[in-house]
Design a protein around this motif. Structure first.
Motif, PDB file in Angstrom:
ATOM      1  N   LEU A 158      54.184  41.025  40.529  1.00 57.92           N
ATOM      2  CA  LEU A 158      53.111  40.985  39.545  1.00 57.92           C
ATOM      3  C   LEU A 158      52.055  39.964  39.929  1.00 57.92           C
ATOM      4  O   LEU A 158      50.844  40.259  39.931  1.00 57.92           O
ATOM      5  CB  LEU A 158      53.689  40.649  38.163  1.00 57.92           C
ATOM      6  N   PHE A 159      52.481  38.759  40.303  1.00 56.34           N
ATOM      7  CA  PHE A 159      51.519  37.721  40.682  1.00 56.34           C
ATOM      8  C   PHE A 159      50.883  38.024  42.033  1.00 56.34           C
ATOM      9  O   PHE A 159      49.714  37.700  42.259  1.00 56.34           O
ATOM     10  CB  PHE A 159      52.212  36.361  40.706  1.00 56.34           C
ATOM     11  N   ARG A 160      51.646  38.659  42.930  1.00 61.91           N
ATOM     12  CA  ARG A 160      51.093  39.016  44.239  1.00 61.91           C
ATOM     13  C   ARG A 160      49.963  40.046  44.073  1.00 61.91           C
ATOM     14  O   ARG A 160      48.915  39.934  44.693  1.00 61.91           O
ATOM     15  CB  ARG A 160      52.208  39.575  45.127  1.00 61.91           C
ATOM     16  N   THR A 161      50.203  41.024  43.222  1.00 60.46           N
ATOM     17  CA  THR A 161      49.176  42.041  42.970  1.00 60.46           C
ATOM     18  C   THR A 161      47.972  41.438  42.258  1.00 60.46           C
ATOM     19  O   THR A 161      46.815  41.772  42.554  1.00 60.46           O
ATOM     20  CB  THR A 161      49.756  43.186  42.121  1.00 60.46           C
ATOM     21  N   LEU A 162      48.236  40.541  41.299  1.00 59.94           N
ATOM     22  CA  LEU A 162      47.143  39.880  40.589  1.00 59.94           C
ATOM     23  C   LEU A 162      46.284  39.076  41.553  1.00 59.94           C
ATOM     24  O   LEU A 162      45.044  39.111  41.483  1.00 59.94           O
ATOM     25  CB  LEU A 162      47.703  38.968  39.499  1.00 59.94           C
ATOM     26  N   LEU A 163      46.928  38.351  42.475  1.00 57.52           N
ATOM     27  CA  LEU A 163      46.189  37.565  43.454  1.00 57.52           C
ATOM     28  C   LEU A 163      45.340  38.469  44.348  1.00 57.52           C
ATOM     29  O   LEU A 163      44.179  38.158  44.642  1.00 57.52           O
ATOM     30  CB  LEU A 163      47.159  36.750  44.307  1.00 57.52           C
ATOM     31  N   CYS A 165      44.112  41.449  43.573  1.00 58.04           N
ATOM     32  CA  CYS A 165      42.983  41.969  42.782  1.00 58.04           C
ATOM     33  C   CYS A 165      41.908  40.909  42.574  1.00 58.04           C
ATOM     34  O   CYS A 165      40.701  41.205  42.669  1.00 58.04           O
ATOM     35  CB  CYS A 165      43.484  42.483  41.432  1.00 58.04           C
ATOM     36  N   LEU A 166      42.321  39.681  42.273  1.00 52.59           N
ATOM     37  CA  LEU A 166      41.345  38.613  42.052  1.00 52.59           C
ATOM     38  C   LEU A 166      40.518  38.356  43.299  1.00 52.59           C
ATOM     39  O   LEU A 166      39.279  38.227  43.229  1.00 52.59           O
ATOM     40  CB  LEU A 166      42.064  37.334  41.618  1.00 52.59           C
ATOM     41  N   THR A 169      38.274  41.693  44.248  1.00 54.60           N
ATOM     42  CA  THR A 169      37.146  41.927  43.342  1.00 54.60           C
ATOM     43  C   THR A 169      36.072  40.852  43.472  1.00 54.60           C
ATOM     44  O   THR A 169      34.876  41.141  43.353  1.00 54.60           O
ATOM     45  CB  THR A 169      37.618  42.009  41.878  1.00 54.60           C
TER      46      THR A 169
END
Length: 204
Positions: A158-163, A165-166, A169
């Motif tokens: 979850l945090f890997r994907t969030l990082l 995306c951040l 983008t």
């Protein structure tokens, strides 16, 4: 300058001339044919009594205007009710359809009709937007997967994907997309003048 023509125009101005602007939606791919049709109609109009001038204007990809001006309302009605006009109108089938008509009286209307304000650019086709977006997103995603993600395998997905995306983008929004939009500007939004030139070349 033809003095007779000038005197007829001045006389028309004093007789409350009438300017008609007819809007047409042209079938895509038939722009050159419509361009030729419009000018042929105006050449025929020039043979009619009271004709003062006219033009064919393009406003966007498919929206066109045929403008013609006569010295009086009677002259313009005589032309529009003539058999010749009916024959030319019949030839429009397959080229486009009339979408609006505006009639203006007086000399000021003619000068206003010569300065048609172009419409706001239409949104680009979705496939063009998709191509530009892909061009902006793919490089940072690829770079992130090759250089950063191998070191984050132990991190919660979850945090890997969030990082991911951040970072992606941010790069796309502030770095890549503004540059790509400038680079592809003419391709996404063809200038009105370029459209006019293209139609004229095709008509020739």
């Amino acid at each position: 300058m033809n003095v007779t023509w000038l005197l007829s125009v001045l006389d028309g101005v004093s007789r409350n001339p009438v300017t008609v602007t007819v809007a047409y939606h042209v079938v895509p791919g038939r722009e050159a044919d419509f361009h030729s049709w419009g000018w042929a109609v105006l050449r025929e109009s020039a043979q009619q009594q009271g004709f003062l001038g006219g033009g064919v204007l393009v406003d966007g990809e498919a929206d066109w205007h045929v403008v013609y001006r006569f010295d009086s309302d009677g002259s313009i009605r005589a032309w529009e009710n003539s058999v010749t006009w009916a024959e030319w109108a019949a030839r429009l089938e397959g080229l486009g359809r009339e979408t609006g008509r505006r009639t203006m009286n007086g000399s000021k209307a003619w000068f206003d009709s010569q300065a048609v304000t172009p419409a706001a650019p239409r949104p680009p086709p979705k496939w063009k937007l998709w191509f530009v977006n892909m061009s902006a997103v793919f490089p940072p995603v690829l770079l992130f997967n090759l250089t950063v993600l191998p070191y984050l395998e132990s991190v919660n997905p979850l945090f890997r994907t969030l990082l991911l995306c951040l970072c992606v983008t941010a790069i796309v929004t502030w770095i890549l997309m503004p540059r790509l939009q400038r680079f592809f500007k003419k391709w996404l939004y063809p200038p009105l003048q370029a459209l006019r030139g293209r139609h004229k070349r095709r008509a020739a």
